[in-house]
Design an enzyme around this catalytic site. Sequence first.
Site, mmCIF file in Angstrom:
data_model
loop_
_atom_site.group_PDB
_atom_site.id
_atom_site.type_symbol
_atom_site.label_atom_id
_atom_site.label_comp_id
_atom_site.label_asym_id
_atom_site.label_seq_id
_atom_site.Cartn_x
_atom_site.Cartn_y
_atom_site.Cartn_z
ATOM 1 C CG LEU A 18 -1.976 -1.065 1.348
ATOM 2 C CD1 LEU A 18 -2.714 -0.912 2.675
ATOM 3 C CD2 LEU A 18 -2.956 -1.021 0.194
ATOM 4 C CG ASP A 19 0.313 4.340 -2.889
ATOM 5 O OD1 ASP A 19 1.153 3.553 -3.352
ATOM 6 O OD2 ASP A 19 -0.573 4.889 -3.587
ATOM 7 N NE ARG A 20 4.114 9.459 3.020
ATOM 8 C CZ ARG A 20 4.763 10.577 2.750
ATOM 9 N NH1 ARG A 20 6.013 10.727 3.129
ATOM 10 N NH2 ARG A 20 4.178 11.550 2.095
#
Length: 310
Positions: free
Chosen positions: A150-152
């Site tokens: 997942l993105d930050r």
Amino acid sequence: MIPLLRMNDNFNDEKVRNLNWKITAEHEGMLIKEYLQQIQGFSRRILRSVKFSGGAILKNGQPVTVRQVLAAGDELTVVFPPEKRGSHLTGEDIPLDIVHEDEDIMVLNKPAGMVTIPSMLHPTGTMANALIGYYERQGLTYTVHVVTRLDRDTSGLLLVAKHRFSHSLLFEKQKEGNVNRSYYALVEGKLKTDVATIEAPIAKKETSMIEREVVAGGKRAVTHYQVIRQTDGGSLVDVRLETGRTHQIRVHFSHIGHPLMGDDLYGGHKDKIGRQALHCKTLAFQHPATGEYLEFYAPMPEDMKKLLEE
């Protein structure tokens, strides 16, 4: 057929992962290599790691090569070598929100603002650092095998394989589209269609190290969505990925003129929320060991709830 996996030693000992099978008449006469690849799903890479990195293949307790022929009643064991961790992977005492854990996988609920894998910009404080710290406290020698990154600033469910064999099987399932994820997304504006599919190819933007864009010749990308609720301020949508391109949901909704709230990288505004309003809420897949179909849910985080209420 799904392999039967078990740990010969205590689960919390610092031991390697062993896989064990009892050969039936159905597979009598097969070479060990054929059995492991065709029946149990071993990749060539996994077999090479066992052969050349300190693992072993045992038939009835004795070391053998993959050219040995199997007979009904044989006990076949694969002993995996200890996994090596990169020098950049150091354990940290960071709490993990563990949704599910067994001998082969973990499902975690990742908070927004936390990077998944260390990088030059974020060498510490990541989910990977937290995982290594957790493994060390449990006496496990595994390294990090993230299946669904997942993105930050995206929150929600994250699938982790504990060892290389379960990672190999789940990676293949993911390529086949059999690791299913759905998301809550808050997008700007009112969508014209309540149920729709966005199919638009995505590629890396030539002028950016980070951004992606819809462009002819990009990789196939398909996003399905259904509107849950619409307000004057925007729309809450249920999003399901058919493909898994980097930034896919963010790029696709920006492409149709409805960027995610808080996603200033792709045209959204941060006046109401300080990160892209995106949360992985469900994760469903076949367990690599048991074959059981598992589905997990993570409720909407407080910052998105508050935004929706407002």
